[in-house]
Design an enzyme around this catalytic site. Structure first.
Site, PDB file in Angstrom:
ATOM      1  N   LYS B  98       0.881  -1.169   0.000  1.00  0.00           N
ATOM      2  CA  LYS B  98       0.000   0.000   0.000  1.00  0.00           C
ATOM      3  C   LYS B  98       0.916   1.215   0.000  1.00  0.00           C
ATOM      4  O   LYS B  98       1.576   1.520   0.999  1.00  0.00           O
ATOM      5  CB  LYS B  98      -0.925   0.010   1.218  1.00  0.00           C
ATOM      6  N   GLY B 159      -7.425   9.552   9.681  1.00  0.00           N
ATOM      7  CA  GLY B 159      -7.737   9.687  11.105  1.00  0.00           C
ATOM      8  C   GLY B 159      -8.700  10.813  11.442  1.00  0.00           C
ATOM      9  O   GLY B 159      -9.042  11.012  12.606  1.00  0.00           O
ATOM     10  N   ALA B 186      -9.198   6.007   4.153  1.00  0.00           N
ATOM     11  CA  ALA B 186      -8.935   7.170   5.017  1.00  0.00           C
ATOM     12  C   ALA B 186     -10.134   8.070   5.234  1.00  0.00           C
ATOM     13  O   ALA B 186     -10.858   8.402   4.300  1.00  0.00           O
ATOM     14  CB  ALA B 186      -7.772   8.004   4.485  1.00  0.00           C
ATOM     15  N   GLY B 187     -10.315   8.449   6.467  1.00  0.00           N
ATOM     16  CA  GLY B 187     -11.322   9.428   6.830  1.00  0.00           C
ATOM     17  C   GLY B 187     -12.685   8.855   7.185  1.00  0.00           C
ATOM     18  O   GLY B 187     -13.592   9.594   7.580  1.00  0.00           O
TER      19      GLY B 187
END
Lengths: 95, 259
Positions: B98, B159, B186-187
């Site tokens: 990744k 995060g 993400a998020g």
């Protein structure tokens, strides 16, 4: 008498030289950023001494010396030099 | 997208949740999170070994037969990311990576220039690149043309828990990129964010902080996994179109006279 003395002198001389050689074999390297002295220059031994937890076949570990990845198969024959930087890494928590 | 299983690099998975392991309160609960979420893929970072650490994340993931997706978190240049990817391959015996190349500490947004550079180098070295990228169709296209294994656009900063900040941007990426899996990364803040990502057609969702930093991580892992499944089913089922005015659900004809 004289001959015996000579032998003793040679013996002492050799012993001093040998000790000096052993002294020279102590190199300073960085392992994971921390300077440490080591008597061995063999990468396999350096890794074994550092990783104290039992881990057969060093699964999940990788090693780089001076930013070059050294495959496990080469650890035993790889010689580390004075002032080399050794990084021993493994999987950690991460997103 | 229509099939029930997720296919990545010619391997099939039942779960469409990719578990990020960053931010876990303790390694002990990882097994429970895996069990309850039925995740089959998890990401790890690569760090200097702690020689005294007893419990290893590598061992826990291996015991659960989890496919490990190592990341290059913490890298700010293509050169660093390539080096870390090589260490990942050597240590974890996988060609999956990744690829994260971060632009700055405050936003942790990807640096697209370094990302493209690193992707090209790693693909030439036969890595399977899962590219963590901005919500940007043009960069996504470039990544696909380089030959990445998956495109991983962010929903919002890592995060942040802000959910799908630019929903239409994600839809454009998902609509256009059909032959490479799109994983929303993400998020994600909670189950509804994950469900929405799947409803707009994402192939999978990566959730880390949403689970690991929740008050009850195990319960949230269950919720997000359920959200992903629900969202995927809803996508397949085909939602009704949104309309500005009402469409009666009860037949208005044959209404009795009640006046």
């Amino acid at each position: 008498m004289n001959f015996e003395f000579k032998i003793q002198e040679i013996f002492l001389y050799t012993k001093t030289r040998l000790n000096k050689t052993i002294e020279l074999a102590k190199i300073t390297i960085k392992i994971n950023g921390i300077e440490s002295k080591t008597q061995t220059t063999c990468l396999y031994e350096i890794v074994t001494q550092f990783v104290t937890e039992p881990n057969p076949n060093f699964k999940g570990l990788a090693v780089a010396v001076n930013n070059e990845v050294i495959p496990k198969s080469q650890w035993a024959t790889f010689t580390v030099n004075d002032m080399d930087s050794v990084e021993i890494i493994t999987a950690a928590q991460g997103g | 997208m229509d099939s029930r299983n997720l296919t990545l690099d010619n391997q099939t998975f039942n779960s469409r949740l990719i578990l990020g392991t960053g931010g876990l309160p303790s390694l002990e609960i990882l097994s429970d999170i895996i069990k309850v979420s039925q995740a089959e893929i998890a990401t790890v970072a690569l760090r200097r070994i702690n020689p005294n650490q007893k419990l290893s994340i590598f061992n826990i993931l291996t015991e659960h037969s989890i496919k490990i997706l190592p990341n290059t978190a913490g890298c700010y240049t293509a050169a660093e990311a390539v080096k870390l990817a090589e260490l990942a391959k050597e240590s974890l015996e996988t060609d999956w990576i990744k690829l994260e190349v971060i632009g700055d500490e405050k936003t942790l947004l990807p640096d697209p220039i370094e990302l493209i550079k690193a992707s090209e180098i790693l693909i030439n070295k036969d890595f399977k690149v899962f590219a963590y990228t901005n919500n940007d169709l043009i960069i996504a296209r470039r990544l696909v043309s380089l030959g990445v294994t998956a495109v991983m656009p962010l929903a919002s900063p890592i995060g942040s828990g802000m959910g799908l900040e630019n929903l239409n941007g994600l839809i454009r990426i998902i609509e256009e990129i059909q032959n490479v899996p799109v994983i929303v990364d993400a998020g994600i803040g909670t189950a509804s964010d994950a469900a929405l990502a799947m409803e707009i057609g994402a192939d999978a969702v990566l959730a880390a902080s949403a689970i690991t930093r929740a008050v009850d991580s195990v319960k949230m892992a269950h919720a997000i996994a359920s959200g992903i499944e629900a969202g995927h089913l809803a996508r397949q089922a085909g939602r009704i179109p949104k309309q500005l005015y009402a469409v009666p659900s009860s037949d208005p004809s044959n209404m009795p006279s009640l006046k």
